[in-house]
Design a protein around this motif. Structure first.
Motif, short mmCIF file in Angstrom:
data_model
loop_
_atom_site.label_atom_id
_atom_site.label_comp_id
_atom_site.label_asym_id
_atom_site.label_seq_id
_atom_site.Cartn_x
_atom_site.Cartn_y
_atom_site.Cartn_z
N VAL A 138 -23.85 12.62 -9.64
CA VAL A 138 -23.43 14.84 -9.39
C VAL A 138 -24.62 14.43 -8.78
N TYR A 139 -24.70 15.93 -8.17
CA TYR A 139 -25.62 16.43 -6.86
C TYR A 139 -25.60 17.87 -7.23
N THR A 140 -26.16 18.18 -6.72
CA THR A 140 -26.88 19.75 -6.97
C THR A 140 -27.59 20.41 -5.57
N ASP A 141 -27.03 21.27 -4.95
CA ASP A 141 -27.98 21.72 -3.33
C ASP A 141 -28.83 22.84 -3.93
N LEU A 142 -30.00 22.67 -3.28
CA LEU A 142 -30.74 23.95 -3.70
C LEU A 142 -31.49 24.40 -2.59
N ILE A 143 -31.95 25.76 -2.51
CA ILE A 143 -33.09 26.14 -1.45
C ILE A 143 -34.00 26.73 -1.94
N VAL A 144 -34.56 25.59 -1.36
CA VAL A 144 -36.45 26.33 -2.24
C VAL A 144 -37.29 27.08 -1.62
N ASP A 145 -37.24 28.01 -0.84
CA ASP A 145 -37.27 29.10 -0.27
C ASP A 145 -39.30 29.10 -0.71
#
Length: 548
Positions: A138-145
C-alpha cells in the motif's frame, strides 16, 4: 543430414597418423631390456656375467646412449609443446569456422535438455508461486513541508528560504520516518513482536519457554525492526515535497494499519523531537535565570544604596533637590516682586504724608481710613454749606471746624499707622527675599553636587536596566518555550490515504510466473546445449599433419 567439417578433418587426421611409419628408437640398452622385460613379463631374467674389459666397453657404450636419451627427452618435450600449440591453433581455427549450421545442429542434439530445463523451470516457478508468502503493498502520499507553522513570531528554528536547504530538510525528515525510533514505536503500538508474520521464535526458544525476559523482548524488537526496515520504504518525488510511503505485508488490511501506524509514529516523533528540544532549551534558560535574577537584584541594590549615600531622592523621574531648587527660584522671584510692591507702596505713603495728602491719598486703603475719609468729606460739605449760610463765625460752624481738626488728626494718625505697617511689610519682604536667596544658593550648590553624583547614578541605572532587560527577555522566552512544548508545529499532511490493493505485488500471477519460469529454464537449457555442443566439437578437433 548436416555433418560438421571438423569430424571429417579429425577422421583424415587419424588415418594419416595410422599410416605414418614409426620412428626408430634411440633408447639405451637398459631401455631395450625394459622393453623386452615388458614384452615377456612371465619370463625369468638371466644374469649376465661380463669381464672387466667387457664392462669397460659396456660403460663406454652406455655414456653416449645416456646423452642420446636426454636429447630424445628434450625433443619429446618440444614435440609435445608443438603438438599442444598446433592443437590450440586448430581449435581456434575451428571456432572461427563455426556457423549457423553448427548452432542449429547443437540445438537439435540438445533439444531434450532444453525441454527438460523448461519443464523444470516451470515446475520450480509453480512451486514458488504456491508456497511463497504474498506481498500486498500500500502507498501513502504525504506533504512534508519544511516550513513549520509559525505560532510565535520568534520561533526556535528559523526558516531557510533556500530551495536546496529545504530539500535537505525534507530528506532528513524522510530518514526520520524510517528511523529506529519510529519503527520501535510502531512495533510497540501494534504489538508486532506477537505477530507470527514478523517474529517466528526458534525451535529452541519454544522448547525452553524463552521469550519472557527483557533481553528476549529487546531481541524480538530488534528482529522485527530489521524486518520492517526491509518492508517500509519512503521516497521523495523529484522537484517536490511529496513523500511516498510504501508498506507491504501478507494481508492488505494489515498493510493499511501498518502504514497508518508509521505515519502516526512519524508525526509523534517530530512533535516529540521539537518538544524535547524546547524542553532542553527551557531547562538551560531556567538554570541561567537564577544567576540573572541575582545579578539584577544586586545591580538594583547598588543603585538604591548609591542614592541613599548621596541623598539622591527622586520623584516622577526628577531629583527632589532639583524640584526644590526650582521652587525656591520661583519663590525668590515672588519675594522680589512683593518687595518691589511693598517699597513702592511705602514710598507713595511717605510722599503723601510729607505732602499732607493723607486725607485725599488713595494709597491709604484701610477700613478705618475709608470711614474717616467719608466722615471728613461729609463734614467738609456741611462746613461749606453753613459758611455760605451763617458766615464763618457761627458757633455751630466753629464746632464743626473743631470736629474737622480732630478728624484730620485721626486721619493723620491712621496714615502714620498705615505707613509704619507698609514699612514693616517692606522690611519683611526684604528679609524674606534675603532668606530665600540664601536657601536658593545653598540648594543650587546641592543640585550641582547631585548632578555630579547623578552621572554615576545613571551609569548604575543603565547597568541595572540592561541586566533587568536581559532577565525579562530570558523570562519571557522561557515562558514562550514552555508553552511551545505543548504545541505541534510540524507541517506534515497526508494527501492520499492508503487503499487496499487489487492484487498482490509479489509474487506475480501464477500463470505469468510459470510462463516466466519455463522461458528461463528454456534459456538455461539452450545455453547448456550450446556449451555441450561446443565442447564435443572442440574435443574432436585434431591438428593437421605437417608436411615432410
Amino acid at each position: 543430414m548436416f555433418r560438421p567439417n571438423a569430424s571429417e578433418d579429425s577422421c583424415r587426421t587419424r588415418r594419416a597418423d595410422a599410416s605414418r611409419p614409426s620412428a626408430p628408437s634411440n633408447g639405451s640398452l637398459l631401455d631395450e631390456m625394459d622393453q623386452h622385460g615388458a614384452e615377456s613379463p612371465g619370463r625369468p631374467i638371466k644374469p649376465v656375467y661380463r669381464s672387466s674389459a667387457q664392462a669397460e666397453q659396456s660403460a663406454e657404450a652406455i655414456l653416449p646412449n645416456a646423452g642420446q636419451a636426454s636429447g630424445a627427452r628434450i625433443r619429446q618435450d618440444d614435440d609435445a609443446s608443438a603438438a599442444l600449440e598446433a592443437r590450440l591453433q586448430a581449435q581456434w581455427q575451428s571456432v572461427t569456422r563455426i556457423g549457423i549450421g553448427h548452432v542449429l545442429h547443437w540445438l537439435q542434439r540438445g533439444l531434450p535438455i532444453i525441454l527438460g530445463m523448461a519443464v523444470l523451470g516451470a515446475v520450480i516457478a509453480f512451486g514458488y508461486a504456491s508456497t511463497a508468502t504474498p506481498r500486498y503493498t500500500v502507498y501513502t502520499d504525504l506533504i512534508v513541508d519544511p516550513s513549520n507553522f509559525n505560532v510565535t513570531p520568534d520561533d526556535l528554528t528559523a526558516v531557510n528560504p533556500q530551495r536546496d536547504s529545504q530539500l535537505l530538510e525534507v530528506d532528513s525528515k524522510i530518514r526520520v520516518m524510517t528511523s529506529g525510533n519510529v519503527l520501535r514505536q510502531v512495533i510497540r503500538n501494534m504489538k508486532l513482536t506477537e505477530d507470527a508474520e514478523f517474529f517466528k521464535p526458534s525451535l529452541l526458544s519454544s522448547l525452553f519457554g524463552g521469550g519472557t525476559t527483557d533481553a528476549t523482548q529487546e531481541t524480538r524488537e530488534l528482529a522485527v525492526q530489521r524486518m520492517l526496515e526491509e518492508r517500509i520504504k519512503a521516497t521523495r518525488e523529484e522537484r517536490s515535497f511529496v513523500v511516498v510511503l510504501s508498506v507491504w505485508t501478507s494481508d492488505p488490511e494489515k498493510s493499511i494499519r501498518l502504514s497508518n501506524a508509521v505515519v502516526e509514529a512519524f508525526q509523534a516523533q517530530l512533535f516529540e523531537s521539537s518538544s524535547e528540544s524546547a524542553g532542553r532549551i527551557a531547562a538551560s534558560i531556567n538554570a541561567r535565570l537564577d544567576e540573572l535574577r541575582a545579578s539584577v537584584t544586586k545591580a538594583e541594590e547598588q543603585v538604591e544604596q548609591f542614592k541613599r549615600d548621596n541623598k539622591l531622592q527622586s520623584s516622577a523621574g526628577e531629583l527632589t533637590s532639583s524640584r526644590i531648587s526650582s521652587a525656591l527660584d520661583t519663590q525668590v522671584l515672588d519675594a522680589q516682586q512683593r518687595l518691589i510692591q511693598a517699597e513702592t507702596r511705602y514710598n507713595q505713603m511717605r510722599a503723601a504724608v510729607a505732602d499732607r495728602r493723607t486725607a485725599s491719598a488713595t494709597i491709604f486703603d484701610s477700613a478705618a481710613m475709608t470711614t474717616m475719609r467719608g466722615n471728613f468729606t461729609a463734614l467738609e460739605q456741611q462746613i461749606g454749606a453753613m459758611t455760605r449760610t451763617y458766615g464763618s463765625r457761627h458757633p455751630r460752624l466753629v464746632a464743626m471746624q473743631s470736629e474737622r481738626a480732630t478728624l484730620e488728626q485721626a486721619i493723620n494718625e491712621e496714615a502714620e499707622r498705615i505707613l509704619q505697617q507698609a514699612k514693616q511689610e517692606s522690611d519683611q519682604a526684604r528679609t524674606t527675599l534675603t532668606a530665600l536667596r540664601g536657601r536658593s544658593d545653598a540648594e543650587r550648590a546641592t543640585v550641582f553636587t547631585n548632578n555630579d553624583a547623578q552621572v554615576r547614578l545613571r551609569d548604575l541605572e543603565r547597568d541595572a536596566r540592561a541586566r533587568a532587560a536581559v532577565y525579562e527577555t530570558y523570562l519571557t522566552r522561557t515562558n514562550q518555550i514552555s508553552e511551545r512544548q505543548e504545541i505541534d508545529t510540524s507541517n506534515v499532511r497526508v494527501i492520499s490515504n492508503p487503499v487496499p490493493p487489487k492484487t498482490r505485488s509479489w509474487p506475480p500471477a501464477t500463470p505469468l510466473l510459470v510462463a516466466g519460469g519455463g522461458v528461463a529454464g528454456a534459456v538455461i537449457g539452450i545455453g547448456l546445449a550450446l556449451v555441450f555442443g561446443l565442447f564435443v566439437y572442440l574435443r574432436n578437433v585434431r591438428p593437421q599433419p605437417l608436411a615432410a
